[in-house]
Design a protein around this motif. Structure first.
Motif, PDB file in Angstrom:
ATOM      1  N   LYS A 223       0.825  -1.211   0.000  1.00  0.00           N
ATOM      2  CA  LYS A 223       0.000   0.000   0.000  1.00  0.00           C
ATOM      3  C   LYS A 223       0.854   1.255   0.000  1.00  0.00           C
ATOM      4  O   LYS A 223       0.555   2.242  -0.672  1.00  0.00           O
ATOM      5  N   LYS A 224       1.949   1.212   0.768  1.00  0.00           N
ATOM      6  CA  LYS A 224       2.772   2.402   0.944  1.00  0.00           C
ATOM      7  C   LYS A 224       3.688   2.675  -0.250  1.00  0.00           C
ATOM      8  O   LYS A 224       3.864   3.818  -0.669  1.00  0.00           O
ATOM      9  N   LEU A 225       4.272   1.606  -0.786  1.00  0.00           N
ATOM     10  CA  LEU A 225       5.289   1.783  -1.815  1.00  0.00           C
ATOM     11  C   LEU A 225       4.826   1.369  -3.206  1.00  0.00           C
ATOM     12  O   LEU A 225       5.486   1.675  -4.188  1.00  0.00           O
ATOM     13  N   GLY A 226       3.720   0.654  -3.294  1.00  0.00           N
ATOM     14  CA  GLY A 226       3.266   0.177  -4.591  1.00  0.00           C
ATOM     15  C   GLY A 226       2.765   1.305  -5.482  1.00  0.00           C
ATOM     16  O   GLY A 226       2.039   2.185  -5.048  1.00  0.00           O
ATOM     17  N   GLN A 227       3.166   1.253  -6.720  1.00  0.00           N
ATOM     18  CA  GLN A 227       2.689   2.204  -7.707  1.00  0.00           C
ATOM     19  C   GLN A 227       1.769   1.496  -8.689  1.00  0.00           C
ATOM     20  O   GLN A 227       1.761   0.277  -8.775  1.00  0.00           O
ATOM     21  N   ARG A 228       1.007   2.285  -9.408  1.00  0.00           N
ATOM     22  CA  ARG A 228       0.179   1.736 -10.467  1.00  0.00           C
ATOM     23  C   ARG A 228       0.710   2.189 -11.814  1.00  0.00           C
ATOM     24  O   ARG A 228       1.301   3.262 -11.942  1.00  0.00           O
ATOM     25  N   ASP A 298       8.864  -5.712  -7.872  1.00  0.00           N
ATOM     26  CA  ASP A 298       9.157  -4.354  -8.331  1.00  0.00           C
ATOM     27  C   ASP A 298       9.639  -3.487  -7.175  1.00  0.00           C
ATOM     28  O   ASP A 298      10.600  -2.724  -7.304  1.00  0.00           O
ATOM     29  N   ILE A 299       8.952  -3.602  -6.031  1.00  0.00           N
ATOM     30  CA  ILE A 299       9.299  -2.797  -4.863  1.00  0.00           C
ATOM     31  C   ILE A 299      10.678  -3.196  -4.343  1.00  0.00           C
ATOM     32  O   ILE A 299      11.510  -2.342  -3.998  1.00  0.00           O
ATOM     33  N   PHE A 300      10.950  -4.502  -4.289  1.00  0.00           N
ATOM     34  CA  PHE A 300      12.226  -4.996  -3.811  1.00  0.00           C
ATOM     35  C   PHE A 300      13.381  -4.473  -4.672  1.00  0.00           C
ATOM     36  O   PHE A 300      14.384  -3.965  -4.156  1.00  0.00           O
ATOM     37  N   VAL A 301      13.232  -4.583  -5.964  1.00  0.00           N
ATOM     38  CA  VAL A 301      14.274  -4.115  -6.881  1.00  0.00           C
ATOM     39  C   VAL A 301      14.509  -2.618  -6.700  1.00  0.00           C
ATOM     40  O   VAL A 301      15.649  -2.146  -6.673  1.00  0.00           O
TER      41      VAL A 301
END
Length: 309
Positions: A223-228, A298-301
């Protein structure tokens, strides 16, 4: 909230000068599944090895269910089960003998029914009298798991447990992990299969260059870091981005058939209506729209890239 594993200001510098861990602070709750992610050489295995008493820390404090790993080594180690990344078993022992011996090493009395239950859960019961050297790689991995569980640990470490194993073992492993969590066992896993962490973990930590750069609830991370990402499929390919669209920082696919817009879904004004109007003004015909959310991978990378910059 009961803390199963407490790590405070943990550091490790090897004789070569390599600083593998840099002031790591971490608390893991009893009964949770915690996934530790990081690239090769990030410090994951060093951290696990210190907690399990295999490597001596340079400084800091670690306790397992209240037992200090250095001053109360026996009590602390008895709390822990470890499934190592590398296959290492007593090749000429039978499955039953090596699992029984491991239970005895930790001072546990004989319990035929418990060991049988573990071997059955891991599809090893029919192999109990076979020598380990005769088993397949997947079966040897199952033996390592059985050994780690033989003394009924409260905290279980899984270091890359499904690396290079077949689909059946991976499925059995995660079914077993769920059952253990239901019984109150705390599970800490490292994995390169990020989709497994996304599916299984309650919380996720990301470590890189010996530092924890993130520890958060999995859903909160998303929720915090995910983008669309909004992808416009174009009626006609574009040779280049039209002028006047710089404000949206669009990307054009290699074949020119798609426009890609990454945006933060948390903000009130995403700019999407204005972008659509601007495309229409410039005669850019759109035949389809597709929205996707960034994955944990994606967030990890992104996090590792930012920490390495």
């Amino acid at each position: 909230m009961t803390i199963a594993l407490s790590i405070s200001q943990l550091t490790k510098t090897y004789a070569s000068g390599l600083q593998a861990l840099k002031g790591v602070d971490l608390e893991i709750r009893k009964g949770e599944i915690f996934a530790l992610l990081g690239p090769n050489g990030a410090g994951k295995t060093t951290l696990i090895s210190i907690v399990c008493g295999i490597v001596t820390p340079s400084s800091g404090r670690v306790s397992v269910n209240g037992f200090d790993i250095q001053t109360q080594y026996r009590q602390a180690r008895r709390q822990i089960g470890l499934v190592p990344q590398e296959l290492s078993t007593d090749a000429f022992e039978s499955v039953w003998d090596t699992v029984s011996f491991t239970r005895g090493l930790f001072g546990r009395g004989r319990d035929h029914a418990y060991l049988e239950k573990i071997l059955r859960e891991l599809s090893l019961w029919d192999k109990r009298n076979e020598k380990i050297i005769a088993l397949s790689g997947g079966m040897k991995r199952r033996v390592l798991i059985a050994k780690a569980l033989a003394h009924e640990p409260e905290v279980l470490f899984l270091d890359e447990p499904t690396a290079g194993v077949d689909v059946n073992l991976r499925r059995d492993m995660w079914n077993l992990v769920r059952r253990l969590r239901e019984r109150g066992v705390t599970i800490i896993l490292t994995t390169h299969y990020i989709e497994e962490a996304e599916e299984m973990a309650d919380r996720i930590g990301v470590i890189t260059r010996g530092e924890l750069v993130l520890v958060e609830e999995k859903n909160a991370i998303m929720k915090k870091l995910g983008q669309r990402r909004l992808t416009f499929k174009l009626k006609r390919p574009l040779p280049a981005l039209p002028a006047g669209l710089e404000a949206w920082q669009l990307a054009l696919s290699d074949d020119g058939h798609e426009l890609i817009y990454d945006f933060d879904a948390r903000v009130e004004h995403t700019g999407i209506p204005e972008l659509i109007a601007c495309l229409a003004e410039r005669g850019v015909a759109v035949t389809d729209l597709r929205t996707t959310e960034s994955s944990l991978e994606d967030i990890f990378v992104k996090l590792v890239s930012e920490a390495s910059a």
